[in-house]
Design a protein around this motif. Structure first.
Motif, PDB file in Angstrom:
ATOM      1  N   LEU A 153       0.825  -1.211   0.000  1.00 44.53           N
ATOM      2  CA  LEU A 153       0.000   0.000   0.000  1.00 44.53           C
ATOM      3  C   LEU A 153       0.860   1.264   0.000  1.00 44.53           C
ATOM      4  CD1 LEU A 153      -2.786  -1.104   2.497  1.00 44.53           C
ATOM      5  CD2 LEU A 153      -2.996  -0.845   0.014  1.00 44.53           C
ATOM      6  N   MET A 154       1.961   1.238   0.740  1.00 42.89           N
ATOM      7  CA  MET A 154       2.870   2.391   0.758  1.00 42.89           C
ATOM      8  C   MET A 154       3.447   2.629  -0.633  1.00 42.89           C
ATOM      9  SD  MET A 154       2.982   3.834   3.735  1.00 42.89           S
ATOM     10  CE  MET A 154       4.520   4.711   3.759  1.00 42.89           C
ATOM     11  N   LYS A 155       3.822   1.560  -1.325  1.00 44.72           N
ATOM     12  CA  LYS A 155       4.364   1.682  -2.675  1.00 44.72           C
ATOM     13  C   LYS A 155       3.319   2.260  -3.616  1.00 44.72           C
ATOM     14  CE  LYS A 155       7.217   0.591  -6.127  1.00 44.72           C
ATOM     15  NZ  LYS A 155       7.291   1.781  -6.961  1.00 44.72           N
ATOM     16  N   MET A 156       2.076   1.797  -3.496  1.00 48.23           N
ATOM     17  CA  MET A 156       0.998   2.328  -4.338  1.00 48.23           C
ATOM     18  C   MET A 156       0.795   3.812  -4.071  1.00 48.23           C
ATOM     19  SD  MET A 156      -1.905  -0.698  -4.283  1.00 48.23           S
ATOM     20  CE  MET A 156      -3.163   0.453  -4.777  1.00 48.23           C
ATOM     21  N   ALA A 157       0.828   4.212  -2.805  1.00 50.17           N
ATOM     22  CA  ALA A 157       0.642   5.619  -2.450  1.00 50.17           C
ATOM     23  C   ALA A 157       1.775   6.469  -3.014  1.00 50.17           C
ATOM     24  CB  ALA A 157       0.559   5.778  -0.930  1.00 50.17           C
ATOM     25  N   GLN A 158       3.005   5.977  -2.927  1.00 50.61           N
ATOM     26  CA  GLN A 158       4.155   6.710  -3.480  1.00 50.61           C
ATOM     27  C   GLN A 158       4.028   6.847  -4.987  1.00 50.61           C
ATOM     28  OE1 GLN A 158       7.478   4.399  -2.102  1.00 50.61           O
ATOM     29  NE2 GLN A 158       7.632   5.498  -0.157  1.00 50.61           N
ATOM     30  N   ASP A 159       3.633   5.765  -5.649  1.00 52.96           N
ATOM     31  CA  ASP A 159       3.456   5.811  -7.106  1.00 52.96           C
ATOM     32  C   ASP A 159       2.397   6.843  -7.498  1.00 52.96           C
ATOM     33  OD1 ASP A 159       5.372   3.837  -7.308  1.00 52.96           O
ATOM     34  OD2 ASP A 159       3.934   2.217  -7.733  1.00 52.96           O
ATOM     35  N   LYS A 160       1.308   6.875  -6.740  1.00 51.71           N
ATOM     36  CA  LYS A 160       0.239   7.835  -7.046  1.00 51.71           C
ATOM     37  C   LYS A 160       0.710   9.264  -6.801  1.00 51.71           C
ATOM     38  CE  LYS A 160      -3.625   4.721  -6.442  1.00 51.71           C
ATOM     39  NZ  LYS A 160      -4.857   4.400  -5.708  1.00 51.71           N
ATOM     40  N   GLU A 161       1.468   9.483  -5.742  1.00 50.71           N
ATOM     41  CA  GLU A 161       2.006  10.824  -5.465  1.00 50.71           C
ATOM     42  C   GLU A 161       2.929  11.279  -6.598  1.00 50.71           C
ATOM     43  OE1 GLU A 161       1.389  13.109  -3.087  1.00 50.71           O
ATOM     44  OE2 GLU A 161      -0.199  11.801  -2.350  1.00 50.71           O
ATOM     45  N   GLU A 162       3.764  10.356  -7.096  1.00 45.84           N
ATOM     46  CA  GLU A 162       4.655  10.689  -8.215  1.00 45.84           C
ATOM     47  C   GLU A 162       3.839  11.045  -9.452  1.00 45.84           C
ATOM     48  OE1 GLU A 162       7.471   7.556  -8.895  1.00 45.84           O
ATOM     49  OE2 GLU A 162       8.236   7.667  -6.838  1.00 45.84           O
ATOM     50  N   LEU A 163       2.798  10.276  -9.719  1.00 43.31           N
ATOM     51  CA  LEU A 163       1.945  10.535 -10.873  1.00 43.31           C
ATOM     52  C   LEU A 163       1.253  11.891 -10.732  1.00 43.31           C
ATOM     53  CD1 LEU A 163       0.702   9.617 -13.539  1.00 43.31           C
ATOM     54  CD2 LEU A 163      -1.061   8.429 -12.203  1.00 43.31           C
ATOM     55  N   ILE A 164       0.767  12.205  -9.548  1.00 42.70           N
ATOM     56  CA  ILE A 164       0.124  13.502  -9.309  1.00 42.70           C
ATOM     57  C   ILE A 164       1.107  14.634  -9.584  1.00 42.70           C
ATOM     58  CG2 ILE A 164      -0.784  15.006  -7.477  1.00 42.70           C
ATOM     59  CD1 ILE A 164      -2.130  12.452  -6.308  1.00 42.70           C
ATOM     60  N   GLY A 165       2.338  14.481  -9.108  1.00 39.62           N
ATOM     61  CA  GLY A 165       3.360  15.503  -9.356  1.00 39.62           C
ATOM     62  C   GLY A 165       3.625  15.694 -10.835  1.00 39.62           C
ATOM     63  N   LYS A 166       3.736  14.595 -11.569  1.00 43.44           N
ATOM     64  CA  LYS A 166       3.981  14.692 -13.014  1.00 43.44           C
ATOM     65  C   LYS A 166       2.802  15.344 -13.728  1.00 43.44           C
ATOM     66  CE  LYS A 166       7.095  10.745 -13.249  1.00 43.44           C
ATOM     67  NZ  LYS A 166       7.268   9.348 -13.683  1.00 43.44           N
ATOM     68  N   LEU A 167       1.595  14.986 -13.328  1.00 41.32           N
ATOM     69  CA  LEU A 167       0.415  15.578 -13.956  1.00 41.32           C
ATOM     70  C   LEU A 167       0.314  17.077 -13.652  1.00 41.32           C
ATOM     71  CD1 LEU A 167      -2.199  12.741 -13.365  1.00 41.32           C
ATOM     72  CD2 LEU A 167      -1.146  13.402 -15.536  1.00 41.32           C
ATOM     73  N   LYS A 168       0.681  17.486 -12.443  1.00 42.01           N
ATOM     74  CA  LYS A 168       0.680  18.915 -12.108  1.00 42.01           C
ATOM     75  C   LYS A 168       1.677  19.672 -12.981  1.00 42.01           C
ATOM     76  CE  LYS A 168      -0.893  18.816  -7.317  1.00 42.01           C
ATOM     77  NZ  LYS A 168      -0.533  19.065  -5.906  1.00 42.01           N
ATOM     78  N   GLU A 169       2.849  19.085 -13.165  1.00 41.48           N
ATOM     79  CA  GLU A 169       3.848  19.718 -14.035  1.00 41.48           C
ATOM     80  C   GLU A 169       3.314  19.850 -15.452  1.00 41.48           C
ATOM     81  OE1 GLU A 169       7.548  17.585 -13.874  1.00 41.48           O
ATOM     82  OE2 GLU A 169       7.745  17.862 -11.702  1.00 41.48           O
ATOM     83  N   GLU A 170       2.666  18.791 -15.936  1.00 46.08           N
ATOM     84  CA  GLU A 170       2.125  18.819 -17.292  1.00 46.08           C
ATOM     85  C   GLU A 170       1.024  19.878 -17.410  1.00 46.08           C
ATOM     86  OE1 GLU A 170       0.168  15.750 -20.547  1.00 46.08           O
ATOM     87  OE2 GLU A 170       1.256  14.954 -18.812  1.00 46.08           O
ATOM     88  N   ILE A 171       0.182  19.993 -16.403  1.00 45.70           N
ATOM     89  CA  ILE A 171      -0.876  21.016 -16.404  1.00 45.70           C
ATOM     90  C   ILE A 171      -0.260  22.408 -16.439  1.00 45.70           C
ATOM     91  CG2 ILE A 171      -2.695  22.063 -14.967  1.00 45.70           C
ATOM     92  CD1 ILE A 171      -3.408  19.176 -14.090  1.00 45.70           C
ATOM     93  N   ASP A 172       0.792  22.623 -15.625  1.00 45.73           N
ATOM     94  CA  ASP A 172       1.472  23.921 -15.630  1.00 45.73           C
ATOM     95  C   ASP A 172       2.023  24.247 -17.012  1.00 45.73           C
ATOM     96  OD1 ASP A 172       0.906  24.392 -12.980  1.00 45.73           O
ATOM     97  OD2 ASP A 172       2.868  23.718 -12.241  1.00 45.73           O
ATOM     98  N   LEU A 173       2.641  23.251 -17.661  1.00 47.28           N
ATOM     99  CA  LEU A 173       3.186  23.476 -18.986  1.00 47.28           C
ATOM    100  C   LEU A 173       2.077  23.801 -19.993  1.00 47.28           C
ATOM    101  CD1 LEU A 173       5.898  20.655 -19.254  1.00 47.28           C
ATOM    102  CD2 LEU A 173       6.286  23.132 -19.115  1.00 47.28           C
ATOM    103  N   LEU A 174       0.961  23.115 -19.902  1.00 48.36           N
ATOM    104  CA  LEU A 174      -0.146  23.359 -20.819  1.00 48.36           C
ATOM    105  C   LEU A 174      -0.766  24.744 -20.588  1.00 48.36           C
ATOM    106  CD1 LEU A 174      -1.873  19.861 -20.797  1.00 48.36           C
ATOM    107  CD2 LEU A 174      -0.645  20.903 -22.711  1.00 48.36           C
ATOM    108  N   ASN A 175      -0.796  25.169 -19.341  1.00 46.21           N
ATOM    109  CA  ASN A 175      -1.368  26.487 -19.029  1.00 46.21           C
ATOM    110  C   ASN A 175      -0.478  27.626 -19.547  1.00 46.21           C
ATOM    111  OD1 ASN A 175      -3.735  25.642 -17.817  1.00 46.21           O
ATOM    112  ND2 ASN A 175      -2.808  25.497 -15.789  1.00 46.21           N
ATOM    113  N   ARG A 176       0.794  27.383 -19.677  1.00 46.39           N
ATOM    114  CA  ARG A 176       1.711  28.420 -20.179  1.00 46.39           C
ATOM    115  C   ARG A 176       1.507  28.538 -21.666  1.00 46.39           C
ATOM    116  NH1 ARG A 176       7.106  26.536 -17.001  1.00 46.39           N
ATOM    117  NH2 ARG A 176       6.284  26.894 -14.933  1.00 46.39           N
TER     118      ARG A 176
END
Length: 85
Positions: free
Chosen positions: A62-85
Motif C-alpha cells: 500500500l505504501m508503494k501504491m501511495a508513493q506511485d500515485k504521489e509521483e503521478l500527481i506531481g507529473k500531472l501537475k507539471e504537465e498542467i502547468d506546462l499546458l497552461n503556459r
C-alpha cells in the motif's frame, strides 16, 4: 511468488535471543499456572508472526501504491502547468 518471503522476514526479524526469550517466557508462564501448554503458546506465537508478516507485506504494498500515485500527481501537475503556459 512472494508469499513465503514475508514469513521468513518476520521470523528472521527477531534475533535468536529474542525468540528464545519468548519461548522461555512461555515456559515460565506455563509453570506458574497457565492453562495453555508451552507448545500451544509457541504455535500461537508462530501464527501471530505469520499474520504480522502478511500485514507488513500488505502495508509495504500500500505504501508503494501511495508513493506511485504521489509521483503521478506531481507529473500531472507539471504537465498542467506546462499546458497552461
Amino acid at each position: 511468488s512472494t508469499a513465503n518471503a514475508p514469513e521468513d522476514d518476520a521470523l528472521n526479524r527477531y534475533s535468536r535471543t529474542e525468540r528464545t526469550t519468548f519461548s522461555r517466557y512461555s515456559r515460565d508462564a506455563n509453570s506458574s499456572g497457565s492453562s495453555l501448554p508451552s507448545n500451544t503458546l509457541e504455535k500461537r506465537i508462530e501464527e501471530l508472526e505469520r499474520e504480522l508478516a502478511k500485514e507488513r507485506q500488505e502495508n509495504a504494498r500500500l505504501m508503494k501504491m501511495a508513493q506511485d500515485k504521489e509521483e503521478l500527481i506531481g507529473k500531472l501537475k507539471e504537465e498542467i502547468d506546462l499546458l497552461n503556459r
